[in-house]
Design an enzyme around this catalytic site. Structure first.
Site, PDB file in Angstrom:
ATOM      1  N   CYS A   1      -6.424   9.279 -31.921  1.00 18.78           N
ATOM      2  CA  CYS A   1      -6.690   8.314 -30.848  1.00 18.78           C
ATOM      3  C   CYS A   1      -5.796   8.474 -29.621  1.00 18.78           C
ATOM      4  O   CYS A   1      -6.288   8.777 -28.539  1.00 18.78           O
ATOM      5  CB  CYS A   1      -6.529   6.898 -31.396  1.00 18.78           C
ATOM      6  SG  CYS A   1      -7.723   6.534 -32.688  1.00 18.78           S
TER       7      CYS A   1
HETATM    8  N1  LIG Z   1      -8.631   6.905 -37.355  1.00 17.77           N
HETATM    9  C1  LIG Z   1      -8.197   5.895 -36.605  1.00 17.77           C
HETATM   10  O1  LIG Z   1      -7.079   5.407 -36.801  1.00 17.77           O
HETATM   11  C2  LIG Z   1      -9.057   5.272 -35.543  1.00 17.77           C
HETATM   12  C3  LIG Z   1      -8.645   4.054 -34.989  1.00 17.77           C
HETATM   13  C4  LIG Z   1      -9.415   3.457 -34.005  1.00 17.77           C
HETATM   14  C5  LIG Z   1     -10.575   4.103 -33.578  1.00 17.77           C
HETATM   15  N2  LIG Z   1     -10.960   5.308 -34.117  1.00 17.77           N
HETATM   16  C6  LIG Z   1     -12.193   5.901 -33.616  1.00 17.77           C
HETATM   17  O2  LIG Z   1     -13.188   5.759 -34.618  1.00 17.77           O
HETATM   18  C7  LIG Z   1     -14.074   6.887 -34.596  1.00 17.77           C
HETATM   19  C8  LIG Z   1     -14.112   7.525 -35.981  1.00 17.77           C
HETATM   20  O3  LIG Z   1     -12.816   8.008 -36.300  1.00 17.77           O
HETATM   21  P1  LIG Z   1     -12.350   8.353 -37.761  1.00 17.77           P
HETATM   22  O4  LIG Z   1     -10.873   8.489 -37.716  1.00 17.77           O
HETATM   23  O5  LIG Z   1     -12.954   7.412 -38.751  1.00 17.77           O
HETATM   24  O6  LIG Z   1     -13.019   9.803 -37.958  1.00 17.77           O
HETATM   25  P2  LIG Z   1     -13.181  10.614 -39.321  1.00 17.77           P
HETATM   26  O7  LIG Z   1     -13.255  12.037 -38.935  1.00 17.77           O
HETATM   27  O8  LIG Z   1     -12.172  10.168 -40.323  1.00 17.77           O
HETATM   28  O9  LIG Z   1     -14.600  10.152 -39.863  1.00 17.77           O
HETATM   29  C9  LIG Z   1     -15.774  10.403 -39.210  1.00 17.77           C
HETATM   30  C10 LIG Z   1     -16.849  10.679 -40.236  1.00 17.77           C
HETATM   31  O10 LIG Z   1     -18.076  10.839 -39.526  1.00 17.77           O
HETATM   32  C11 LIG Z   1     -18.823  11.831 -40.198  1.00 17.77           C
HETATM   33  N3  LIG Z   1     -19.844  12.325 -39.312  1.00 17.77           N
HETATM   34  C12 LIG Z   1     -19.738  13.192 -38.278  1.00 17.77           C
HETATM   35  N4  LIG Z   1     -20.937  13.370 -37.667  1.00 17.77           N
HETATM   36  C13 LIG Z   1     -21.815  12.601 -38.356  1.00 17.77           C
HETATM   37  C14 LIG Z   1     -23.199  12.349 -38.224  1.00 17.77           C
HETATM   38  N5  LIG Z   1     -23.918  12.910 -37.249  1.00 17.77           N
HETATM   39  N6  LIG Z   1     -23.781  11.510 -39.097  1.00 17.77           N
HETATM   40  C15 LIG Z   1     -23.061  10.930 -40.084  1.00 17.77           C
HETATM   41  N7  LIG Z   1     -21.747  11.118 -40.252  1.00 17.77           N
HETATM   42  C16 LIG Z   1     -21.131  11.937 -39.394  1.00 17.77           C
HETATM   43  C17 LIG Z   1     -17.781  12.855 -40.609  1.00 17.77           C
HETATM   44  O11 LIG Z   1     -18.262  13.687 -41.637  1.00 17.77           O
HETATM   45  C18 LIG Z   1     -16.628  11.948 -41.033  1.00 17.77           C
HETATM   46  O12 LIG Z   1     -16.685  11.638 -42.403  1.00 17.77           O
HETATM   47  C19 LIG Z   1     -13.545   7.801 -33.497  1.00 17.77           C
HETATM   48  O13 LIG Z   1     -14.220   7.531 -32.303  1.00 17.77           O
HETATM   49  C20 LIG Z   1     -12.091   7.392 -33.365  1.00 17.77           C
HETATM   50  O14 LIG Z   1     -11.594   7.649 -32.081  1.00 17.77           O
HETATM   51  C21 LIG Z   1     -10.221   5.881 -35.104  1.00 17.77           C
END
Ligand SMILES: NC(=O)c1ccc[n+]([C@@H]2O[C@H](COP(=O)([O-])OP(=O)(O)OC[C@H]3O[C@@H](n4cnc5c(N)ncnc54)[C@H](O)[C@@H]3O)[C@@H](O)[C@H]2O)c1
Length: 431
Positions: free
Chosen positions: A270
């Site tokens: 992030c």
């Molecule tokens: N990790 C954090 O601490 C955090 C905090 C706040 C916001 N975010 C935001 O949340 C969002 C997700 O982040 P995350 O850390 O959970 O990512 P992540 O990589 O842990 O998880 C994302 C998941 O989405 C799946 N994916 C990708 N393309 C896909 C599709 N077309 N259909 C279905 N599944 C699909 C991936 O396989 C993965 O399992 C991002 O925009 C991130 O910036 C993350």
């Protein structure tokens, strides 16, 4: 029964697309909140793990996940035709940067396409992935229109930023207030009803664009303040002042000051990424976000500073970086997580490798990393390992690290996290 009634009465079926750090805890919280939940991911191993009751996210214990799965309240699939069974669908897919530091919305686009192919009228779609202001209205709505759905009439669309803080035991999905901005009043009310089932406080804003901007303000606030304290840290290093002592004393001011701490650089999915979404959008509107870009530059320089201080410490022992045995403690981007995305520890280790150091690392949560194309496995934190090192660099201060053992070994420690504060011996150098 209409959408909002179905959500309020607990009869709605909720979908979560993207079962990662954000999506899995949300899916679990929705199931705990009494909804039937279907999780979607493109990674078969994640889907299989969930359906077997096994969590791969540290904040979601198997003891919470497994009963939800066995009781049929939560299931996972790669099959998007099951979108037809949903009332609501939350999108939690990655929003990384391209090599050019421009937003990469390909995961959001793919997810919306996969969902739209099986949507039915009356459903609610909420985008949670962090992105620039305007994404929901300028990217998602046109895709839904192209698929034959008029938002606000046939389907409902909102944006709600994800604020999760992995590893934080005090603030979890349930008690972090959820900001919601709907495209229209029904979307806002339906999204508020959905989150109201599983999250303690819902904060409504007027549009998806405002909700998108809220998240970018929050993360840019962190990036800028971390850059400021990193700069103050570099300055204090030059002055021979302990920046950590300065911050702790400043933090006693009961108003107008909030402590931020220096470190080896910015990490995670992030903080190093999100400000670029904002500055990219600003540039597209002819606005130059100079302050934010400068903060990103200062933060990006930190790993090289750590390496130069490591070289100084080796130099004092009449050793060079080339050939030195350097043990790095912690590779995750922050304490008590296993997430290595954008971790500054990897940058420090890569820079040291390129200078010819013999690097090893110890991280109880990360078994393996790949550096310069070569896999490397975590070593145990043992006296013999410590004594074999010319230098130990504390890069991530996991609370399970036995830093007393590190101190007792008498090895030279470069401490980038003030983790050794209980062991202020002459062989520990804080930056
Ligand atoms: N990790 C954090 O601490 C955090 C905090 C706040 C916001 N975010 C935001 O949340 C969002 C997700 O982040 P995350 O850390 O959970 O990512 P992540 O990589 O842990 O998880 C994302 C998941 O989405 C799946 N994916 C990708 N393309 C896909 C599709 N077309 N259909 C279905 N599944 C699909 C991936 O396989 C993965 O399992 C991002 O925009 C991130 O910036 C993350």
């Amino acid at each position: 029964m209409d959408l909002i009634e179905r959500i309020r009465s607990g009869q709605a079926c909720a979908g979560v697309v993207g079962l990662g750090y954000v999506g899995l805890p949300l899916a679990v919280e929705m199931a705990v909140g009494g909804l039937k939940v279907i999780g979607f991911d493109v990674q078969v191993d994640k889907v299989d793990a969930i359906n077997a009751g096994h969590s791969y996210i540290m904040d979601v214990p198997d003891e919470t996940l497994a009963p939800l799965v066995s009781e049929g309240r939560l299931q996972a699939t790669t099959d998007f035709s099951m979108v037809a069974e949903l009332d609501t669908v939350n999108i939690c897919v990655p929003t990384p940067l391209r090599k050019t530091k421009e937003p990469n919305l390909s995961f959001v686009i793919d997810a919306v396409k996969s969902i739209a192919a099986h949507m039915k009228p009356g459903q609610l779609m909420i985008l949670e992935s962090t992105t620039y202001p305007g994404t929901t209205e300028e990217l998602v709505l046109p895709m839904l229109r192209e698929a034959g759905f008029e938002p606000g009439r046939d389907v409902f669309v909102a944006f709600s930023p994800e604020r999760t803080d992995p590893g934080n035991k005090d603030y979890t999905t349930r008690n972090i207030p959820k900001v919601v901005g709907g495209h229209d009043p029904v979307a806002t009310e339906a999204a508020a009803a959905l989150y109201g089932r599983c999250i303690d406080q819902v904060v409504l804003v007027s549009t998806p664009r405002v909700a998108e901007m809220v998240k970018l303000l929050e993360n840019t606030f962190r990036s800028v303040n971390i850059a400021l304290v990193n700069e103050i840290g570099l300055m204090c290093d030059r002055f021979g002042i302990d920046v950590w002592e300065v911050i702790d004393a400043a933090a006693t001011k009961p108003f107008g000051f909030m402590p931020f701490y220096p470190g080896p650089g910015l990490g995670g999915h992030c903080i190093p990424v999100d400000p670029h979404y904002l500055t990219w959008k600003a540039r597209a509107e002819g606005f130059s976000a100079r302050f934010i870009e400068l903060a990103a530059e200062i933060n990006a320089e930190k790993p090289a500073f750590v390496v130069s201080r490591a070289a100084d410490l080796l130099n004092e022992q009449e050793k060079s970086v080339r050939g030195a045995a350097i043990l790095c403690l912690g590779v995750a981007y922050k304490a008590n997580t296993n997430d290595v995305r954008e971790s500054p520890a990897l940058d420090v280790m890569t820079l040291l490798l390129r200078k010819g150091a013999n690097i090893s690392f110890c991280d109880p949560y990360v078994d393996k990393v790949v550096l310069e194309g070569e896999p490397m496995s975590s070593v145990p934190l043992e006296d013999s390992v410590l004594r074999a090192a010319d230098l130990v660099i504390l890069l991530t201060n996991h609370s399970v690290f036995d830093l007393g053992l590190v101190s007792d070994s008498g090895c030279i420690v470069l401490d980038t996290r003030n983790g050794m504060k209980e062991f202020p011996t002459s062989t520990v150098v804080k930056i």
